[in-house]
Design an enzyme around this catalytic site. Structure first.
Site, mmCIF file in Angstrom:
data_model
loop_
_atom_site.group_PDB
_atom_site.id
_atom_site.type_symbol
_atom_site.label_atom_id
_atom_site.label_comp_id
_atom_site.label_asym_id
_atom_site.label_seq_id
_atom_site.Cartn_x
_atom_site.Cartn_y
_atom_site.Cartn_z
ATOM 1 N N GLU A 262 0.849 -1.200 0.000
ATOM 2 C CA GLU A 262 0.000 0.000 0.000
ATOM 3 C C GLU A 262 0.874 1.234 0.000
ATOM 4 O OE1 GLU A 262 -2.985 0.618 2.974
ATOM 5 O OE2 GLU A 262 -3.747 -1.435 2.863
ATOM 6 N N GLU A 316 -13.519 5.659 -1.888
ATOM 7 C CA GLU A 316 -14.488 4.822 -1.165
ATOM 8 C C GLU A 316 -15.267 5.694 -0.177
ATOM 9 O OE1 GLU A 316 -12.611 0.909 0.026
ATOM 10 O OE2 GLU A 316 -10.873 1.941 -0.837
ATOM 11 N N LYS A 319 -15.650 4.965 3.957
ATOM 12 C CA LYS A 319 -14.525 4.764 4.867
ATOM 13 C C LYS A 319 -14.600 5.800 5.978
ATOM 14 C CE LYS A 319 -10.622 3.187 3.914
ATOM 15 N NZ LYS A 319 -9.209 2.984 3.544
ATOM 16 N N GLU A 325 -9.194 9.784 3.867
ATOM 17 C CA GLU A 325 -9.452 8.347 3.798
ATOM 18 C C GLU A 325 -10.399 7.979 2.663
ATOM 19 O OE1 GLU A 325 -8.256 5.643 5.415
ATOM 20 O OE2 GLU A 325 -6.752 6.992 6.220
#
Length: 1040
Positions: A262, A316, A319, A325
């Protein structure tokens, strides 16, 4: 010439990549409610030349979509499954069968990530990591998959004790011996690699005054020379990776390479997230791709290929956490690029130079006037504003329900959300429907100033409600459907609004529809400004940094309010409504608001927060001496200069490895952070050894797992068969999930994060009739429902089920918190199968509630007869002197049929419904108490079982006549039970069913059983007599 230069450059890059370069992959996260279908995602990956993808689970639809795609896949075994994977290879065998073998080789699975950033997992799963990795690998070997699939686990940079300068990289001392060393040894032996999650962004925002933005983004910069080894670093990313290599080198693991699983840079962030933005995100990811595809290793490991997975494929929207985030994606859910970034060598041929950035795609518009920032909210709602006037509000409502395409059916006359009957309430529903359909994107909650965004559920809609019906449906279960509803009195007449009429059909069959309000606990709304203040207070009060305020924490902090002890006792009791023994952040805010109201002269009562007080404007309470403590903490934080390579100096919590520690005579209360955690530890240390020794799991109940303790409360629905086979012959568990999907029974049974592994004992015949339906709904975040097949009656009883229906029902009864037995006036007979089912509920009488539904289909006189007949039928089956509580009503979403019942009947039904709802609303609040109750019952049952087994063993001869003696013991088992009962002075009602025990005992050799081990019995006695009371005392209201 331009074309020639481009071709030559591309050829050069291709040669370099084959000879000495790494690869680029992407993380495909799915914490969102608006993502494309997996097949569309695979097409997107292929269109953009992405050949490696990393998942965070083993979702069946995703893995199936990736089949035959030539995309290599890294799958994950989640943290929740680590304890089960570590405990037994048979679990990983089943997991590999269900999640790897099923899809390979069509889906190119190249690696399994066992857990994710386990060392910072709040559930303390660190001790399970290496054993779980070993069992996963052993299962791969067993199925001959080990040569093509690697096993590793992603670690965060917080695992480093130091990372600056790079050459001083070292792992935390408390991780090195127990975990890091064994993990690296495992990776060496299996020729695998260490997965590392590295984010220069985090290091930069914490040290923006010390780190150059060009150094963080791979742009031209003077570089940083490591004072320890003399190596020069031109990027923070390389420095972070080499800090991990240096830490590995210190442990003599120079031959294990790193894969960065990541890394990324957000395209949007909060005000305090310096550097977040589309231009910097494009620069970081674009320059990183160039660096990986055209270079090879790092300065410290120049000969190692560097493979990198970008985070993430999509933004997303669900999240939690800061705005960043939700904004790491390369693509919007619409599949449009958030910014231009090269992902392949071909893309690099036309990309800008490495010291530049390119941001050509415009992000969504900024919030329009009328909206508020959603930066601090994981979820937001769109509500109507009264200030614009009724005329404009009505016009906006007409647009939302008409051209806007909002779902306005639920607010039509007679529908589930018609009440409260007000323009503002209906407009809020319609606006929010439109807003959610637009994926909550900026600008979609404006309506010319008639709407605005909120980060707390509006008070009108804050009650979690459910509408579930026993009808034949195909989507979730054969008898269950879910909806939102706001009950507020009787339905009223109202002119229909634009957007089309809606007539809900009367549901046939044995339709049961509950309108249910479940409050997740007192949770007042709170302004963003106050939330930030409370967050700082919470961090100060949380002395051990475990994210919970325990009793000891509270006494020290709450005392600064100078409120009387009796008031503080009431504050804690209301805030800790679930009696867990601690306060999370939300409960802490509730406590602070109650304190503020108490200081203002309000009496502290349970309904104070719902009494109409504007909680948004309730100022924080006055806390004597708090300012000085906060100032002291801020000064201490400034003196602790953070590590500029991004590692964390936070010490691991004392409870980080308690779950895997060896048994001790006394459980230290300081090592657990909640009652449930304490029960887990007591089970592993004291009760489980007794169960294993005397095979309690074979005779009575399977061994408990983490998921059994952590599972949400369950409600089981039992009623007569109402439809033709096979539509109703299925057990369906309805649970919370991020999207709507059904999971087959065989898969559910091997998922350790679900409490259903014990159902494997009923075999494939049952599992093929079992499924889990998941869907996003607020109610399901607090309760799980178990819908059972209709109990057979009449001629249908002649058809034998292929599995032990009564046994399965009994298994679920032991797990459930409430059991509803359902009847209607036209189907009161208790069939033979229903009798067996009710008998199997023995020992769970306190959970049973009887519901007489559709009572408005008969008049008052007939209802009296029906009620009497029902009580007579139940009296023959339940065999208890107490009269069972029966709830009478018409539990559906239609008005009561007053033509049959009259006004008195309607009033009766409403009171009965309120009583049943009160029962249901208490379920989440009593979940902790129920866990304790079931745990104590299990411990006593395990003791009696140990006495029985050891007694039978003692009765066996040493040499001759074993077979005859065993048969005699089995034949006279009831007498043997009596002997045990008298010898140890045990309650006869606690003994197991003789016939059931005899049936299982026939398959065992009694001679191989264990003799009585008094120390094990004493350990359980100590647990019941001392440990559990001490645990409850430790987590009780601190002011009692």
């Amino acid at each position: 010439m331009g074309l020639l230069r481009s071709s030559c450059f591309l050829l050069l890059l291709s040669i370099l990549s084959v000879a000495e370069s790494g690869s680029i992959g992407v993380n495909y996260g799915r914490i969102a409610d608006n993502l494309p279908q997996p097949q569309k995602v695979v097409e997107l990956l292929e269109q953009n030349g992405i050949t490696r993808v990393k998942l965070y689970d083993t979702d069946a639809t995703v893995l199936s979509a990736l089949a035959n795609s030539n995309i290599s896949v890294t799958v994950a075994l989640p943290n929740e499954l680590l304890s089960s994977a570590a405990a037994d290879q048979s679990f990983t065998d089943k997991w590999i069968q269900a999640n790897i073998l099923k899809y390979s080789p069509a889906t190119k699975i190249e690696a399994i990530a066992v857990g994710n950033e386990v060392f910072v997992d709040p559930n303390n799963t660190t001790g399970f990591l290496v054993p779980a990795m070993k069992n996963v690998y052993a299962s791969l070997v067993k199925y001959k998959l080990d040569s093509g699939i690697s096993v590793s686990s992603p670690i965060a940079l917080s695992a480093l004790q130091s990372s600056y300068p790079t050459s001083s990289g070292a792992f935390k001392s408390n991780l090195t011996g127990p975990v890091i060393g064994p993990m690296l040894e495992f990776l060496r032996k299996t020729k695998s690699y260490l997965m590392v999650n590295a984010y220069p962004f985090f290091a930069y925002i914490d040290n923006a005054d010390k780190i150059s933005i060009d150094y963080a983004l791979f742009r031209n910069n003077p570089g940083v020379v490591d004072s320890g080894n003399g190596l020069k670093y031109s990027s923070l990313f390389d420095a972070q990776v080499d800090a991990v290599y240096a830490a590995m080198s210190a442990l003599k693991y120079d031959d294990v390479r790193i894969v960065v699983t990541e890394t990324g840079w957000p395209s949007k962030g909060d005000q305090n997230e310096v550097g977040a933005g589309p231009e910097n995100a494009a620069a970081y990811n674009g320059n990183l791709v160039r660096r990986v595809l055209t270079s090879r290793g790092t300065p410290l490991r120049p000969n190692f290929d560097l493979d990198v997975f970008l985070f993430a494929l999509f933004n997303e929207n669900q999240k939690p956490g800061p705005t960043s985030e939700r904004n790491y994606g390369l693509f919007y859910p619409s599949e449009q690029k958030v910014y231009e970034v090269p992902l392949t060598l071909k893309d690099l041929a036309s990309a800008p130079a490495s010291n530049q950035s390119k941001s050509q795609v415009t992000p969504p518009p900024a919030p329009t006037e009328g909206e508020v920032s959603t930066s601090a909210a994981g979820q937001t709602w769109c509500v109507a504003s009264e200030k614009v006037g009724k005329e404009k509000l009505q016009a906006s409502l007409d647009y939302a329900c008409g051209e806007g395409g909002a779902d306005c059916k639920p607010i039509q006359e007679g529908a589930t959300c018609y009440n409260p009957d007000s323009l503002e309430a209906h407009a809020s529903y319609a606006f929010n429907s439109y807003y959610q359909k637009q994926a909550r994107k900026a600008g979609s909650c404006y309506f010319g100033g008639a709407a605005y965004v909120v980060t707390q559920p509006p008070s009108t809609y804050s009650r979690i409600t459910s509408l579930f019906k026993f009808i034949d449906l195909n989507k979730y279960t054969h008898r269950s459907i879910w909806d939102l509803r706001i009950p507020n009195g009787l339905l009223k007449k109202k002119k229909r609004m634009k957007g089309g009429g809606f007539a809900r059909e009367r549901l046939g069959g044995a339709a049961l529809c509950f309108v249910m309000e479940i409050a997740p606990g007192p949770s007042g709304s709170c302004s963003k400004e106050h939330q930030q203040i409370y967050q700082e207070w919470f961090n100060l009060a949380d002395l051990d940094g475990d994210g919970r305020i325990t009793g000891n924490d509270a006494i020290k902090f709450f005392g600064m309010s100078n409120l009387p002890r009796q008031d503080l006792k009431q504050v804690w009791a209301i805030a800790d409504s679930k009696r867990q023994g601690f306060l999370g952040f939300g409960e802490f805010i509730t406590a602070m608001q109650l304190m503020s109201l108490a200081q203002a002269g309000h009496a502290i009562t349970s309904d104070l927060l719902s009494s109409g007080i504007d909680l948004e404007n309730v100022n924080p309470p006055a806390m004597d001496g708090l300012d000085a403590l906060l100032a002291k903490k801020r000064r201490s934080q400034k003196t602790n200069e953070p590590d500029t390579n991004g590692s964390s100096h936070l010490q691991q919590l004392p409870s980080a490895s308690w779950f895997s520690s060896k048994s001790s005579k006394k459980v230290p209360l300081s090592s657990v952070t909640s009652i449930i955690d304490g029960l887990k530890r007591l089970y592993i240390q004291k009760l489980k050894p007794l169960e294993v020794t005397y095979r309690f799991n074979d005779f009575v109940s399977p061994l408990l797992t983490n998921s059994d303790f952590d599972a949400k409360p369950m409600v089981m629905l039992l009623g007569a068969h109402i439809g033709p086979e096979p539509t109703t012959d299925r057990f369906v568990v309805v649970m919370s999930g991020t999207d709507e999907r059904s999971i087959p029974g065989n898969t559910v049974a091997v998922q350790a994060d679900m409490p259903f592994s014990g159902l494997t004992t009923f075999g494939t015949a049952f599992l093929s009739k079992f499924q889990c339906s998941q869907m996003p709904h607020p109610l399901l975040e607090h309760i799980t429902f178990v819908d059972t097949p209709g109990v057979l009656s009449g001629e249908k009883q002649r058809t034998q089920r292929a599995y032990d229906f009564t046994g399965v029902t009994s298994w679920f009864a032991a797990k459930c918190d409430l059991i509803l037995l359902l009847f209607d006036p036209h189907k009161l007979d208790v069939s033979d199968e229903f009798k067996r089912v009710i008998s199997s509920l023995r020992g769970h009488d306190d959970k049973i509630r009887v519901v007489l539904n559709k009572a408005d289909q008969v008049d008052t006189q007939q209802l009296m007869r029906v009620y009497g007949a029902l009580m007579w039928s139940l009296g023959k089956v339940l065999n208890t002197p107490e009269v069972m509580r029966v709830y009478i009503g018409s539990f559906n979403d239609k008005p009561v049929n007053e033509a049959a019942t009259g006004p008195l009947g309607r009033e009766l039904f409403e009171k009965e419904q309120d009583d049943l709802l009160a029962d249901l609303k208490d379920i989440p609040k009593k979940a902790c108490d129920r866990r304790i109750n079931e745990f104590v019952k299990r411990a006593r049952a395990a003791k009696i079982h140990a006495y029985i087994i050891s007694h039978l063993k003692k009765e066996m001869p040493a040499m001759i006549g074993k077979a005859k003696t065993q048969q005699r013991l089995i034949d006279n088992l009831e007498d043997e039970f009596g002997k045990v009962q008298r010898e140890f002075h045990l309650p006869p009602g606690d003994f197991p069913n003789v016939e059931h025990f005899r049936e299982i005992l026939n398959g065992y050799s009694i001679d191989k059983f264990e003799k009585l081990k008094p120390k094990m019995i004493q350990a359980v006695d100590d647990m019941l007599g001392y440990d559990i009371p001490d645990l409850l005392k430790h987590f009780r209201n601190p002011y009692e």
